[in-house]
Design a protein around this motif. Structure first.
Motif, PDB file in Angstrom:
ATOM      1  N   GLN A 178      -1.362  31.524  32.527  1.00  0.00           N
ATOM      2  CA  GLN A 178      -0.751  32.205  33.668  1.00  0.00           C
ATOM      3  C   GLN A 178      -1.705  33.186  34.342  1.00  0.00           C
ATOM      4  OE1 GLN A 178       0.317  32.594  30.467  1.00  0.00           O
ATOM      5  NE2 GLN A 178       1.273  34.578  30.124  1.00  0.00           N
ATOM      6  N   TYR A 179      -2.729  33.629  33.617  1.00  0.00           N
ATOM      7  CA  TYR A 179      -3.675  34.596  34.177  1.00  0.00           C
ATOM      8  C   TYR A 179      -4.792  33.934  34.982  1.00  0.00           C
ATOM      9  CZ  TYR A 179      -1.416  37.931  31.083  1.00  0.00           C
ATOM     10  OH  TYR A 179      -0.492  38.733  30.467  1.00  0.00           O
ATOM     11  N   LEU A 180      -4.831  32.622  35.008  1.00  0.00           N
ATOM     12  CA  LEU A 180      -5.918  31.898  35.648  1.00  0.00           C
ATOM     13  C   LEU A 180      -5.484  31.271  36.967  1.00  0.00           C
ATOM     14  CD1 LEU A 180      -7.341  30.037  32.516  1.00  0.00           C
ATOM     15  CD2 LEU A 180      -8.004  32.280  33.416  1.00  0.00           C
ATOM     16  N   THR A 181      -6.462  30.982  37.799  1.00  0.00           N
ATOM     17  CA  THR A 181      -6.184  30.200  38.994  1.00  0.00           C
ATOM     18  C   THR A 181      -6.013  28.737  38.588  1.00  0.00           C
ATOM     19  OG1 THR A 181      -8.538  29.819  39.380  1.00  0.00           O
ATOM     20  CG2 THR A 181      -7.531  31.749  40.450  1.00  0.00           C
ATOM     21  N   GLU A 182      -5.376  27.952  39.437  1.00  0.00           N
ATOM     22  CA  GLU A 182      -5.215  26.537  39.117  1.00  0.00           C
ATOM     23  C   GLU A 182      -6.547  25.826  38.938  1.00  0.00           C
ATOM     24  OE1 GLU A 182      -3.127  22.453  40.837  1.00  0.00           O
ATOM     25  OE2 GLU A 182      -2.395  24.421  41.472  1.00  0.00           O
ATOM     26  N   PRO A 183      -7.568  26.094  39.777  1.00  0.00           N
ATOM     27  CA  PRO A 183      -8.867  25.441  39.538  1.00  0.00           C
ATOM     28  C   PRO A 183      -9.442  25.753  38.158  1.00  0.00           C
ATOM     29  CG  PRO A 183      -8.802  26.307  41.766  1.00  0.00           C
ATOM     30  CD  PRO A 183      -7.569  26.815  41.072  1.00  0.00           C
ATOM     31  N   ALA A 184      -9.281  26.993  37.675  1.00  0.00           N
ATOM     32  CA  ALA A 184      -9.807  27.344  36.357  1.00  0.00           C
ATOM     33  C   ALA A 184      -9.037  26.631  35.256  1.00  0.00           C
ATOM     34  CB  ALA A 184      -9.741  28.856  36.151  1.00  0.00           C
ATOM     35  N   VAL A 185      -7.715  26.517  35.408  1.00  0.00           N
ATOM     36  CA  VAL A 185      -6.920  25.783  34.419  1.00  0.00           C
ATOM     37  C   VAL A 185      -7.360  24.327  34.386  1.00  0.00           C
ATOM     38  CG1 VAL A 185      -4.606  24.950  33.838  1.00  0.00           C
ATOM     39  CG2 VAL A 185      -4.930  27.325  34.579  1.00  0.00           C
ATOM     40  N   ARG A 186      -7.491  23.729  35.545  1.00  0.00           N
ATOM     41  CA  ARG A 186      -7.883  22.320  35.598  1.00  0.00           C
ATOM     42  C   ARG A 186      -9.308  22.111  35.091  1.00  0.00           C
ATOM     43  NH1 ARG A 186      -4.463  18.830  37.849  1.00  0.00           N
ATOM     44  NH2 ARG A 186      -2.685  19.630  39.055  1.00  0.00           N
ATOM     45  N   GLN A 187     -10.185  23.047  35.354  1.00  0.00           N
ATOM     46  CA  GLN A 187     -11.553  22.929  34.848  1.00  0.00           C
ATOM     47  C   GLN A 187     -11.566  22.948  33.321  1.00  0.00           C
ATOM     48  OE1 GLN A 187     -14.270  25.796  36.463  1.00  0.00           O
ATOM     49  NE2 GLN A 187     -15.991  25.119  35.233  1.00  0.00           N
ATOM     50  N   THR A 188     -10.722  23.789  32.729  1.00  0.00           N
ATOM     51  CA  THR A 188     -10.633  23.823  31.269  1.00  0.00           C
ATOM     52  C   THR A 188     -10.085  22.500  30.748  1.00  0.00           C
ATOM     53  OG1 THR A 188     -10.285  26.217  31.306  1.00  0.00           O
ATOM     54  CG2 THR A 188      -9.643  25.045  29.301  1.00  0.00           C
ATOM     55  N   PHE A 189      -9.084  21.953  31.417  1.00  0.00           N
ATOM     56  CA  PHE A 189      -8.553  20.658  30.988  1.00  0.00           C
ATOM     57  C   PHE A 189      -9.566  19.534  31.208  1.00  0.00           C
ATOM     58  CE2 PHE A 189      -4.218  22.457  30.769  1.00  0.00           C
ATOM     59  CZ  PHE A 189      -3.823  21.872  29.566  1.00  0.00           C
ATOM     60  N   GLU A 190     -10.433  19.662  32.193  1.00  0.00           N
ATOM     61  CA  GLU A 190     -11.501  18.677  32.365  1.00  0.00           C
ATOM     62  C   GLU A 190     -12.392  18.663  31.131  1.00  0.00           C
ATOM     63  OE1 GLU A 190     -11.970  16.434  34.537  1.00  0.00           O
ATOM     64  OE2 GLU A 190     -10.806  17.005  36.311  1.00  0.00           O
ATOM     65  N   TYR A 191     -12.648  19.842  30.590  1.00  0.00           N
ATOM     66  CA  TYR A 191     -13.419  19.915  29.347  1.00  0.00           C
ATOM     67  C   TYR A 191     -12.627  19.314  28.188  1.00  0.00           C
ATOM     68  CZ  TYR A 191     -15.361  21.713  25.040  1.00  0.00           C
ATOM     69  OH  TYR A 191     -15.860  21.791  23.762  1.00  0.00           O
ATOM     70  N   LEU A 192     -11.365  19.687  28.075  1.00  0.00           N
ATOM     71  CA  LEU A 192     -10.537  19.197  26.979  1.00  0.00           C
ATOM     72  C   LEU A 192     -10.349  17.681  27.034  1.00  0.00           C
ATOM     73  CD1 LEU A 192      -7.800  21.994  26.919  1.00  0.00           C
ATOM     74  CD2 LEU A 192      -9.662  21.665  25.273  1.00  0.00           C
ATOM     75  N   ALA A 193     -10.531  17.096  28.195  1.00  0.00           N
ATOM     76  CA  ALA A 193     -10.413  15.641  28.317  1.00  0.00           C
ATOM     77  C   ALA A 193     -11.448  14.913  27.473  1.00  0.00           C
ATOM     78  CB  ALA A 193     -10.569  15.230  29.791  1.00  0.00           C
ATOM     79  N   HIS A 194     -12.513  15.603  27.088  1.00  0.00           N
ATOM     80  CA  HIS A 194     -13.575  14.997  26.287  1.00  0.00           C
ATOM     81  C   HIS A 194     -13.401  15.265  24.788  1.00  0.00           C
ATOM     82  CE1 HIS A 194     -15.795  13.997  29.937  1.00  0.00           C
ATOM     83  NE2 HIS A 194     -15.548  15.224  30.364  1.00  0.00           N
ATOM     84  N   ALA A 195     -12.261  15.842  24.398  1.00  0.00           N
ATOM     85  CA  ALA A 195     -12.023  16.142  22.982  1.00  0.00           C
ATOM     86  C   ALA A 195     -12.057  14.867  22.147  1.00  0.00           C
ATOM     87  CB  ALA A 195     -10.671  16.837  22.817  1.00  0.00           C
ATOM     88  N   ALA A 196     -12.449  15.018  20.900  1.00  0.00           N
ATOM     89  CA  ALA A 196     -12.505  13.874  19.994  1.00  0.00           C
ATOM     90  C   ALA A 196     -11.111  13.319  19.740  1.00  0.00           C
ATOM     91  CB  ALA A 196     -13.140  14.291  18.671  1.00  0.00           C
ATOM     92  N   PRO A 197     -10.997  12.004  19.569  1.00  0.00           N
ATOM     93  CA  PRO A 197      -9.699  11.422  19.206  1.00  0.00           C
ATOM     94  C   PRO A 197      -9.157  12.081  17.935  1.00  0.00           C
ATOM     95  CG  PRO A 197     -11.252   9.702  19.793  1.00  0.00           C
ATOM     96  CD  PRO A 197     -12.052  10.975  19.722  1.00  0.00           C
TER      97      PRO A 197
END
Length: 287
Positions: A178-197
């Motif tokens: 909630q403390y982040l802008t939407e671009p920052a949230v999505r950027q973090t999820f872009e990183y998390l998209a590469h998490a190991a199975p």
């Protein structure tokens, strides 16, 4: 430049410290008060007296109806998801926005599992100072990484500190989105998209209808302060849209909880009947 979100890390841990004096603490935590800075540590110590606890609870719930129990239940829920992930063989833990949280030190199940605590630089420095005061330094197996989600490269910071995406990792993102802008949230999820199975994620979010002012859920004062006056809360989600949102980044929503689930799983079994805030929910997802 100081980030005003830094100071918000204190309140929830004072509540956890105060709850240690309850008949049945929802989150047993001998570290809760220990890691707080001196002035706040004194407040936490004063909560051993029930009149002080009642005053703090009343102030919290006047600002956000059910806020006191909500803070405790979300922490208990994430603890439970983390323990389950450890039992299934998670190889590392990354806490995004760790604040003064003490999971890395109070959960015996984490023994032998590397933990990375990411937070704003001033909070990371304060945490390091607290750990130095309490136990002579940051314990082995724990790495503190200073980072601003809005401006810094999360992938690079974690990789440089030995927390890349090759290991099955449990990610915790508690009371941060909630403390982040939407671009920052999505950027973090872009990183998390590469998490190991086999990786897991537990995170919390504020309801979008509350941020927009369409529903207030007894938290008018909280909205006035955090949304209107201070403009600290900036991102929210519709509970029904969480699954599709996560799917874009390769994550599957497994469980989503709010007041009803918290009451059934934690409060009623502990003989507690206090309300829980409607404005925040928690999610567990798998990759």
């Amino acid at each position: 430049m100081n980030n005003p979100a830094e100071r918000t890390a204190l309140g929830p841990m004072v509540i956890v410290a105060a709850d240690q004096y309850a008949t049945t603490p929802l989150v047993p935590d001998p570290w809760a008060a220990t890691l707080l800075p001196a002035p706040t540590r004194f407040v936490a110590a004063a909560t051993r007296w029930s009149p002080v606890r009642r005053v703090l609870r009343s102030a919290t719930d006047k600002q956000m109806a059910g806020g006191w129990e909500s803070f405790l239940c979300r922490k208990r829920y994430i603890d439970d998801q983390l323990r389950a992930a450890i039992a299934k063989g998670v190889e590392a833990v990354v806490i995004l926005g760790a604040g003064y949280d003490s999971r890395a030190y109070r959960l015996p199940e984490l023994s032998g599992i590397p933990v990375c605590e990411v937070d704003l630089p001033r909070n990371s420095a304060a945490k390091a100072a607290a750990l130095n005061r309490a136990c002579g330094g940051v314990p082995a197996g724990v790495t503190l990484v200073p980072l601003d989600f809005e401006t810094d490269d999360l992938a690079d910071s974690l990789q440089r500190n030995g927390f890349g995406t090759r290991r099955r990792t449990f990610y915790i993102w508690e009371a941060v989105t909630q403390y982040l802008t939407e671009p920052a949230v999505r950027q973090t999820f872009e990183y998390l998209a590469h998490a190991a199975p086999g990786s897991g994620l537990a995170f919390t979010f504020i309801r979008e209808d509350f941020l927009a002012g369409r529903q207030l859920y007894g938290a008018q004062r909280a909205r006035e302060q955090f949304v209107v006056k201070d403009a600290l809360w900036r991102f929210g989600l519709d509970p029904a849209h969480v699954g599709p949102f996560l799917a874009k980044y390769g994550w599957r929503e497994v469980d989503q909880v709010g007041p009803a689930e918290y009451t059934d799983r934690y409060l009623r079994p502990a003989g507690r009947d206090d309300p829980v805030s409607e404005i925040e929910r928690a999610v567990y997802a798998e990759h």
